[in-house]
Write an enzyme that holds these catalytic residues in place. Structure first.
Site, PDB file in Angstrom:
ATOM      1  N   ASP A   1      -1.812   7.440  -3.835  1.00 26.72           N
ATOM      2  CA  ASP A   1      -0.670   7.304  -4.749  1.00 26.72           C
ATOM      3  C   ASP A   1      -0.100   8.707  -5.009  1.00 26.72           C
ATOM      4  O   ASP A   1      -0.835   9.664  -5.224  1.00 26.72           O
ATOM      5  CB  ASP A   1      -1.130   6.653  -6.059  1.00 26.72           C
ATOM      6  CG  ASP A   1       0.030   6.178  -6.904  1.00 26.72           C
ATOM      7  OD1 ASP A   1       0.126   4.967  -7.124  1.00 26.72           O
ATOM      8  OD2 ASP A   1       0.853   7.028  -7.341  1.00 26.72           O
ATOM      9  N   ILE A   2       1.220   8.797  -4.981  1.00 31.93           N
ATOM     10  CA  ILE A   2       1.892  10.096  -5.142  1.00 31.93           C
ATOM     11  C   ILE A   2       1.762  10.624  -6.578  1.00 31.93           C
ATOM     12  O   ILE A   2       1.834  11.829  -6.813  1.00 31.93           O
ATOM     13  CB  ILE A   2       3.370   9.965  -4.709  1.00 31.93           C
ATOM     14  CG1 ILE A   2       3.947  11.294  -4.291  1.00 31.93           C
ATOM     15  CG2 ILE A   2       4.212   9.304  -5.767  1.00 31.93           C
ATOM     16  CD1 ILE A   2       5.281  11.155  -3.563  1.00 31.93           C
TER      17      ILE A   2
ATOM     18  N   HIS B   1       0.895  -4.350  -3.230  1.00 34.34           N
ATOM     19  CA  HIS B   1      -0.079  -3.256  -3.134  1.00 34.34           C
ATOM     20  C   HIS B   1      -1.171  -3.434  -4.175  1.00 34.34           C
ATOM     21  O   HIS B   1      -0.949  -3.999  -5.239  1.00 34.34           O
ATOM     22  CB  HIS B   1       0.593  -1.885  -3.279  1.00 34.34           C
ATOM     23  CG  HIS B   1       1.423  -1.727  -4.517  1.00 34.34           C
ATOM     24  ND1 HIS B   1       2.693  -2.230  -4.624  1.00 34.34           N
ATOM     25  CD2 HIS B   1       1.153  -1.133  -5.709  1.00 34.34           C
ATOM     26  CE1 HIS B   1       3.187  -1.941  -5.821  1.00 34.34           C
ATOM     27  NE2 HIS B   1       2.264  -1.286  -6.502  1.00 34.34           N
TER      28      HIS B   1
ATOM     29  N   HIS C   1      -3.955  -1.156  -6.329  1.00 29.93           N
ATOM     30  CA  HIS C   1      -4.370   0.184  -6.753  1.00 29.93           C
ATOM     31  C   HIS C   1      -5.900   0.235  -6.745  1.00 29.93           C
ATOM     32  O   HIS C   1      -6.545  -0.617  -7.371  1.00 29.93           O
ATOM     33  CB  HIS C   1      -3.913   0.476  -8.184  1.00 29.93           C
ATOM     34  CG  HIS C   1      -2.435   0.565  -8.390  1.00 29.93           C
ATOM     35  ND1 HIS C   1      -1.767   1.769  -8.479  1.00 29.93           N
ATOM     36  CD2 HIS C   1      -1.490  -0.396  -8.554  1.00 29.93           C
ATOM     37  CE1 HIS C   1      -0.475   1.543  -8.695  1.00 29.93           C
ATOM     38  NE2 HIS C   1      -0.278   0.237  -8.751  1.00 29.93           N
TER      39      HIS C   1
HETATM   40  P1  5GP Z   1       3.574  -0.388  -9.390  1.00 27.00           P
HETATM   41  O1  5GP Z   1       4.662  -0.994  -8.525  1.00 27.00           O
HETATM   42  O2  5GP Z   1       2.209  -0.928  -9.060  1.00 27.00           O
HETATM   43  O3  5GP Z   1       3.923  -0.465 -10.852  1.00 27.00           O
HETATM   44  O4  5GP Z   1       3.535   1.179  -9.080  1.00 27.00           O
HETATM   45  C1  5GP Z   1       3.823   1.697  -7.823  1.00 27.00           C
HETATM   46  C2  5GP Z   1       2.948   2.891  -7.516  1.00 27.00           C
HETATM   47  O5  5GP Z   1       3.436   3.463  -6.312  1.00 27.00           O
HETATM   48  C3  5GP Z   1       2.993   3.992  -8.599  1.00 27.00           C
HETATM   49  O6  5GP Z   1       1.667   4.299  -8.993  1.00 27.00           O
HETATM   50  C4  5GP Z   1       3.674   5.171  -7.894  1.00 27.00           C
HETATM   51  O7  5GP Z   1       3.153   6.426  -8.269  1.00 27.00           O
HETATM   52  C5  5GP Z   1       3.448   4.865  -6.427  1.00 27.00           C
HETATM   53  N1  5GP Z   1       4.521   5.348  -5.568  1.00 27.00           N
HETATM   54  C6  5GP Z   1       5.859   5.144  -5.759  1.00 27.00           C
HETATM   55  N2  5GP Z   1       6.560   5.719  -4.767  1.00 27.00           N
HETATM   56  C7  5GP Z   1       5.659   6.281  -3.929  1.00 27.00           C
HETATM   57  C8  5GP Z   1       5.777   7.019  -2.708  1.00 27.00           C
HETATM   58  O8  5GP Z   1       6.860   7.270  -2.190  1.00 27.00           O
HETATM   59  N3  5GP Z   1       4.622   7.438  -2.133  1.00 27.00           N
HETATM   60  C9  5GP Z   1       3.395   7.169  -2.677  1.00 27.00           C
HETATM   61  N4  5GP Z   1       2.324   7.636  -2.010  1.00 27.00           N
HETATM   62  N5  5GP Z   1       3.246   6.476  -3.811  1.00 27.00           N
HETATM   63  C10 5GP Z   1       4.363   6.038  -4.441  1.00 27.00           C
END
Ligand code: 5GP
Length: 130
Positions: A29-30, A93, A95
């Site tokens: 995660d970034i 996805h 986590h």
């Molecule tokens: P969620 O959709 O589960 O709420 O969060 C999406 C997750 O993807 C977040 O923790 C965010 O930091 C991560 N994320 C968003 N864009 C990118 C990206 O371009 N690269 C990576 N490696 N992680 C990302």
């Protein structure tokens, strides 16, 4: 429009890859909650995790288990927590987050600020034991 994760799958956007199969990908995660915070995705773009059909769903879970065990073996934590949120990126996805306390998996906490070099080193360390 392709999701940001599809762009990662297609190599249009870089990532710190941890592991890959024909149908699944794991990368850091970034904006990690902890060192080793990893996202596990199916390569096909399906918005909601619980809409992923068998056999891909089972394949994704088995892949996530392997990645989690590698995180457990390399990162400092009591165990690896698993969370499904999906409110930000509409591409299924999971986590995987190294945790030692319940608040380590609280998504409202400030994220870690790791350099690209630190992220690369973490991904390499996890990848090496998969
Ligand atoms: P969620 O959709 O589960 O709420 O969060 C999406 C997750 O993807 C977040 O923790 C965010 O930091 C991560 N994320 C968003 N864009 C990118 C990206 O371009 N690269 C990576 N490696 N992680 C990302």
């Amino acid at each position: 429009m392709a999701s940001i994760f599809t762009k990662i799958v297609q190599g249009e956007i870089p990532c710190h890859k941890v592991a890959e199969t024909d149908n699944c990908l794991a990368f850091l995660d970034i904006n990690p909650l902890a060192k080793g915070h990893t996202l596990v995705i199916p390569k096909p773009e399906i918005d909601y995790l619980f809409d992923v059909q068998e056999p891909l769903y089972g394949e994704l879970m088995t892949f996530a288990q392997k990645v989690a065990k590698a995180i457990d073996a390399t990162m400092t934590c009591e165990r690896v927590g698993m969370a499904v949120v999906g409110l930000e990126v509409p591409h299924a996805h999971i986590h995987l987050i190294p945790i030692s306390h319940v608040h380590d998996i609280d998504f409202s906490r400030p994220k870690l600020d790791l350099t690209q070099e630190e992220l690369a080193a973490i991904a390499k360390e996890i990848a090496e034991v998969i």
